[in-house]
Design a protein around this motif. Structure first.
Motif, PDB file in Angstrom:
ATOM      1  N   THR A 103      -2.836   6.224  -0.484  1.00 12.60           N
ATOM      2  CA  THR A 103      -3.444   5.026  -1.056  1.00 12.60           C
ATOM      3  C   THR A 103      -4.771   4.759  -0.371  1.00 12.60           C
ATOM      4  OG1 THR A 103      -1.252   4.087  -1.500  1.00 12.60           O
ATOM      5  CG2 THR A 103      -3.119   2.583  -1.580  1.00 12.60           C
ATOM      6  N   ILE A 104      -5.804   4.595  -1.186  1.00 16.06           N
ATOM      7  CA  ILE A 104      -7.154   4.326  -0.689  1.00 16.06           C
ATOM      8  C   ILE A 104      -7.605   2.970  -1.222  1.00 16.06           C
ATOM      9  CG2 ILE A 104      -9.574   5.096  -0.715  1.00 16.06           C
ATOM     10  CD1 ILE A 104      -8.495   7.958  -1.152  1.00 16.06           C
ATOM     11  N   VAL A 105      -7.989   2.069  -0.334  1.00 16.28           N
ATOM     12  CA  VAL A 105      -8.436   0.727  -0.707  1.00 16.28           C
ATOM     13  C   VAL A 105      -9.896   0.559  -0.306  1.00 16.28           C
ATOM     14  CG1 VAL A 105      -8.122  -1.751  -0.363  1.00 16.28           C
ATOM     15  CG2 VAL A 105      -6.123  -0.244  -0.462  1.00 16.28           C
ATOM     16  N   ASN A 106     -10.751   0.306  -1.295  1.00 18.36           N
ATOM     17  CA  ASN A 106     -12.190   0.154  -1.032  1.00 18.36           C
ATOM     18  C   ASN A 106     -12.736   1.300  -0.180  1.00 18.36           C
ATOM     19  OD1 ASN A 106     -12.825  -2.251  -2.474  1.00 18.36           O
ATOM     20  ND2 ASN A 106     -11.773  -3.438  -0.895  1.00 18.36           N
ATOM     21  N   GLY A 107     -12.303   2.512  -0.520  1.00 12.97           N
ATOM     22  CA  GLY A 107     -12.828   3.701   0.143  1.00 12.97           C
ATOM     23  C   GLY A 107     -12.187   4.038   1.474  1.00 12.97           C
ATOM     24  N   LYS A 108     -11.198   3.262   1.898  1.00 13.64           N
ATOM     25  CA  LYS A 108     -10.535   3.507   3.175  1.00 13.64           C
ATOM     26  C   LYS A 108      -9.087   3.922   2.940  1.00 13.64           C
ATOM     27  CE  LYS A 108      -9.181   1.205   7.488  1.00 13.64           C
ATOM     28  NZ  LYS A 108      -9.166  -0.075   8.235  1.00 13.64           N
ATOM     29  N   THR A 109      -8.675   4.999   3.568  1.00 13.28           N
ATOM     30  CA  THR A 109      -7.283   5.449   3.444  1.00 13.28           C
ATOM     31  C   THR A 109      -6.376   4.526   4.266  1.00 13.28           C
ATOM     32  OG1 THR A 109      -7.991   7.751   3.176  1.00 13.28           O
ATOM     33  CG2 THR A 109      -5.679   7.368   3.745  1.00 13.28           C
ATOM     34  N   VAL A 110      -5.496   3.797   3.569  1.00 10.86           N
ATOM     35  CA  VAL A 110      -4.630   2.837   4.256  1.00 10.86           C
ATOM     36  C   VAL A 110      -3.179   3.308   4.309  1.00 10.86           C
ATOM     37  CG1 VAL A 110      -6.094   0.864   3.680  1.00 10.86           C
ATOM     38  CG2 VAL A 110      -4.233   1.498   2.141  1.00 10.86           C
ATOM     39  N   TYR A 111      -2.876   4.373   3.537  1.00  7.06           N
ATOM     40  CA  TYR A 111      -1.533   4.955   3.620  1.00  7.06           C
ATOM     41  C   TYR A 111      -1.610   6.436   3.294  1.00  7.06           C
ATOM     42  CZ  TYR A 111       3.143   6.464   2.370  1.00  7.06           C
ATOM     43  OH  TYR A 111       4.317   7.165   2.304  1.00  7.06           O
ATOM     44  N   LYS A 112      -0.919   7.249   4.074  1.00  8.01           N
ATOM     45  CA  LYS A 112      -0.794   8.682   3.812  1.00  8.01           C
ATOM     46  C   LYS A 112       0.621   9.096   4.155  1.00  8.01           C
ATOM     47  CE  LYS A 112      -2.528  12.880   3.017  1.00  8.01           C
ATOM     48  NZ  LYS A 112      -1.225  13.559   2.828  1.00  8.01           N
ATOM     49  N   LYS A 113       1.275   9.748   3.205  1.00  3.64           N
ATOM     50  CA  LYS A 113       2.665  10.178   3.409  1.00  3.64           C
ATOM     51  C   LYS A 113       2.753  11.155   4.577  1.00  3.64           C
ATOM     52  CE  LYS A 113       5.241  11.138  -0.230  1.00  3.64           C
ATOM     53  NZ  LYS A 113       5.817  11.883  -1.379  1.00  3.64           N
ATOM     54  N   ALA A 163       0.822  -1.210   0.000  1.00  9.83           N
ATOM     55  CA  ALA A 163       0.000   0.000   0.000  1.00  9.83           C
ATOM     56  C   ALA A 163       0.857   1.262   0.000  1.00  9.83           C
ATOM     57  CB  ALA A 163      -0.939  -0.002   1.202  1.00  9.83           C
ATOM     58  N   ARG A 164       2.004   1.210   0.641  1.00  6.30           N
ATOM     59  CA  ARG A 164       2.918   2.367   0.657  1.00  6.30           C
ATOM     60  C   ARG A 164       3.422   2.686  -0.753  1.00  6.30           C
ATOM     61  NH1 ARG A 164       5.100   3.920   5.549  1.00  6.30           N
ATOM     62  NH2 ARG A 164       6.931   4.737   4.478  1.00  6.30           N
ATOM     63  N   HIS A 165       3.329   1.715  -1.643  1.00  5.65           N
ATOM     64  CA  HIS A 165       3.836   1.896  -3.005  1.00  5.65           C
ATOM     65  C   HIS A 165       2.724   1.881  -4.044  1.00  5.65           C
ATOM     66  CE1 HIS A 165       8.011   1.758  -1.674  1.00  5.65           C
ATOM     67  NE2 HIS A 165       7.621   0.818  -0.835  1.00  5.65           N
ATOM     68  N   GLY A 166       1.508   2.158  -3.600  1.00  8.79           N
ATOM     69  CA  GLY A 166       0.405   2.361  -4.527  1.00  8.79           C
ATOM     70  C   GLY A 166      -0.377   1.128  -4.916  1.00  8.79           C
ATOM     71  N   VAL A 167      -0.024  -0.020  -4.365  1.00  3.97           N
ATOM     72  CA  VAL A 167      -0.745  -1.253  -4.690  1.00  3.97           C
ATOM     73  C   VAL A 167      -1.984  -1.352  -3.811  1.00  3.97           C
ATOM     74  CG1 VAL A 167      -0.642  -3.777  -4.731  1.00  3.97           C
ATOM     75  CG2 VAL A 167       1.349  -2.440  -5.447  1.00  3.97           C
ATOM     76  N   THR A 168      -3.137  -1.483  -4.453  1.00  2.00           N
ATOM     77  CA  THR A 168      -4.394  -1.602  -3.711  1.00  2.00           C
ATOM     78  C   THR A 168      -4.915  -3.031  -3.678  1.00  2.00           C
ATOM     79  OG1 THR A 168      -5.599  -0.959  -5.702  1.00  2.00           O
ATOM     80  CG2 THR A 168      -5.079   0.784  -4.121  1.00  2.00           C
ATOM     81  N   SER A 169      -4.425  -3.884  -4.576  1.00  2.03           N
ATOM     82  CA  SER A 169      -4.806  -5.302  -4.553  1.00  2.03           C
ATOM     83  C   SER A 169      -3.718  -6.132  -5.203  1.00  2.03           C
ATOM     84  CB  SER A 169      -6.159  -5.528  -5.236  1.00  2.03           C
ATOM     85  OG  SER A 169      -6.165  -5.028  -6.550  1.00  2.03           O
ATOM     86  N   PHE A 170      -3.653  -7.417  -4.824  1.00  2.00           N
ATOM     87  CA  PHE A 170      -2.560  -8.257  -5.329  1.00  2.00           C
ATOM     88  C   PHE A 170      -2.924  -9.727  -5.274  1.00  2.00           C
ATOM     89  CE2 PHE A 170      -1.929  -8.079  -0.784  1.00  2.00           C
ATOM     90  CZ  PHE A 170      -1.240  -9.222  -0.397  1.00  2.00           C
ATOM     91  N   CYS A 171      -2.198 -10.490  -6.086  1.00  2.70           N
ATOM     92  CA  CYS A 171      -2.272 -11.953  -6.029  1.00  2.70           C
ATOM     93  C   CYS A 171      -1.049 -12.452  -5.275  1.00  2.70           C
ATOM     94  CB  CYS A 171      -2.308 -12.555  -7.429  1.00  2.70           C
ATOM     95  SG  CYS A 171      -3.820 -12.231  -8.346  1.00  2.70           S
ATOM     96  N   ALA A 172      -1.256 -13.047  -4.127  1.00  2.00           N
ATOM     97  CA  ALA A 172      -0.158 -13.597  -3.339  1.00  2.00           C
ATOM     98  C   ALA A 172       0.421 -14.807  -4.082  1.00  2.00           C
ATOM     99  CB  ALA A 172      -0.656 -13.994  -1.955  1.00  2.00           C
ATOM    100  N   THR A 173       1.728 -14.775  -4.323  1.00  5.00           N
ATOM    101  CA  THR A 173       2.339 -15.730  -5.246  1.00  5.00           C
ATOM    102  C   THR A 173       3.198 -16.761  -4.519  1.00  5.00           C
ATOM    103  OG1 THR A 173       2.346 -13.999  -6.926  1.00  5.00           O
ATOM    104  CG2 THR A 173       3.724 -15.931  -7.348  1.00  5.00           C
ATOM    105  N   THR A 174       2.931 -18.033  -4.808  1.00  7.53           N
ATOM    106  CA  THR A 174       3.664 -19.134  -4.188  1.00  7.53           C
ATOM    107  C   THR A 174       4.874 -19.524  -5.031  1.00  7.53           C
ATOM    108  OG1 THR A 174       2.281 -20.804  -5.271  1.00  7.53           O
ATOM    109  CG2 THR A 174       1.566 -20.017  -3.105  1.00  7.53           C
ATOM    110  N   MET A 175       5.709 -20.401  -4.464  1.00 12.49           N
ATOM    111  CA  MET A 175       6.938 -20.860  -5.121  1.00 12.49           C
ATOM    112  C   MET A 175       6.886 -22.368  -5.340  1.00 12.49           C
ATOM    113  SD  MET A 175       9.417 -18.489  -5.543  1.00 12.49           S
ATOM    114  CE  MET A 175      11.021 -19.253  -5.249  1.00 12.49           C
ATOM    115  N   THR A 176       7.846 -22.853  -6.121  1.00  6.41           N
ATOM    116  CA  THR A 176       8.002 -24.294  -6.304  1.00  6.41           C
ATOM    117  C   THR A 176       8.641 -24.886  -5.047  1.00  6.41           C
ATOM    118  OG1 THR A 176       8.247 -24.071  -8.690  1.00  6.41           O
ATOM    119  CG2 THR A 176       9.080 -26.098  -7.707  1.00  6.41           C
TER     120      THR A 176
END
Length: 383
Positions: free
Chosen positions: A373-383, A85-98
């Motif tokens: 950064t605002i996620v689903n209408g909620k402010t989750v990060y502010k500089k 969220a600090r870097h502008g990402v509001t949603s993500f796919c958590a990625t697994t490894m082999t």
């Protein structure tokens, strides 16, 4: 949840840029876009000309700030979500490894459980299963001991463990010549991304003909282009049915290669990803990644044999890098918002600034660093 009125912003909508515009957020949705909007029941934030863009969607991200998706804990995923969220990402796919099947299943269950509980930062959209159905020839930082042939029974274990929350699975297509695995997976509403592959051009195209729709971090972890055998890369470049993931840190791919990708595929078919690992936001040093030792030096992560091991890139930096190549910000933003949303089938509710879409919003300063950064209408990060 309180309503928010963003005033006097440079708003990057799906239709164009609205200068000195206002955006009203109500009930976690984008409710109104225009000028001189007034609301009595809202928190008013004067942006003074700052840029308002759709929230970034990172569909391929392993970790950050010392945590890994494979840690299979709520603390890990929640910490990663706050970092993103600090870097502008509001949603993500958590990625697994082999790794061993049971460890992957455990991580997938934790992803599902965390989605139900919710995170404090970026929202988890689901899982991206990167391995174990890949090639040894282009394994990169994936652990060769745990590489498996495509197996529908194992895939079903993953689907069950994830409670049907898998969005993408990676595949080396030369291991699925008849297309049965691809066809089965896409019937379960899971996208197939082709990569970590030694496939020929024909083998790669065959998988796309059966329904595969993405290429795992284009250029990296795949048979390269040769004029007599275009290889997996040739198909990834040429076929408009494929979205090409791109790690735009200018380490994984030379700036000229990035320009070539943009020129051939166009911005509409490129998805900026971070492929970030746990050292992102933590600095240089020695780390364990996918059960292997990884050394991060000057921000570049490599295994002991020299293979690149994910990145320490953030998507705000990736956007800035793309603009350095002469790509307008409005186009660069598509690569981190609308394109990934379309690729995984969520563009009806995310990926652009449009009325009634989720209020996933990023405010950028003029230097393209993240201000809010605002996620689903909620402010989750502010500089």
């Amino acid at each position: 949840m309180k309503n928010i009125l963003l005033k006097h912003g440079e708003i990057y909508t799906h239709d164009g840029i609205l200068y000195n515009g206002d955006l009203f957020i109500s009930d976690s949705k984008i409710s109104e876009i225009g000028k001189d909007i007034t609301k009595e029941d809202a928190e008013i934030i004067d942006l003074d000309g700052k840029k308002v863009v759709p929230g970034f969607i990172d569909i391929h991200i392993h970790g950050g700030v010392g945590y890994d998706v494979m840690d299979a804990s709520y603390e890990a995923l929640n910490s990663i979500s706050l970092h993103l969220a600090r870097h502008g990402v509001t949603s993500f796919c958590a990625t697994t490894m082999t790794m061993d099947v049971q460890y992957i299943s455990s991580a997938l269950k934790n992803i599902s459980d965390t989605m139900k509980k919710g995170t404090e930062g970026a929202q988890i959209l689901g899982a991206y299963v990167e391995g174990p159905f890949i090639s040894k020839e282009h394994k990169g930082a994936q652990n060769e001991r745990h590489i498996l042939e495509p197996d529908i029974n194992i895939m079903n274990e993953f689907i069950e463990a994830s409670d049907n929350s898998i969005k993408v699975v990676a595949l080396a297509p030369e291991k699925d010549i008849n297309g049965d695995f691809v066809k089965y997976v896409i019937q379960r509403n899971i996208r197939v991304s082709l990569g970590h592959t030694n496939a020929t051009y024909e083998e790669m195209k065959n998988a796309v003909d059966h329904g595969a729709s993405l290429a795992v971090h284009t250029f990296n972890g795949m048979r390269g282009f040769q004029h007599r055998e275009p290889g997996a890369l040739g198909e990834a470049l040429l076929d408009d049915r494929i979205y090409g993931e791109l790690i735009c840190d200018f380490v994984h791919s030379h700036p000229a290669s990035v320009k070539i990708l943009i020129k051939i595929k166009g911005v509409e078919k490129i998805i900026l990803i971070s492929d970030a690992m746990l050292a992102c936001g933590f600095g240089d040093g020695e780390y364990a990644f996918g059960g292997q030792k990884v050394i991060v030096d000057k921000g570049i992560a490599r295994t002991e044999n020299g293979s690149l091991a994910g990145s320490t890139l953030t998507l705000d930096k990736a956007v800035a890098n793309i603009t350095k190549l002469g790509i307008p910000l409005s186009e660069a933003i598509k690569m981190v918002s609308l394109n990934p949303a379309k690729a995984i089938g969520i563009d009806g509710r995310k990926g652009s600034i449009d009325i009634d879409k989720d209020a996933d919003i990023v405010v950028l300063d003029n230097d393209l660093t993240v201000n809010m950064t605002i996620v689903n209408g909620k402010t989750v990060y502010k500089k």
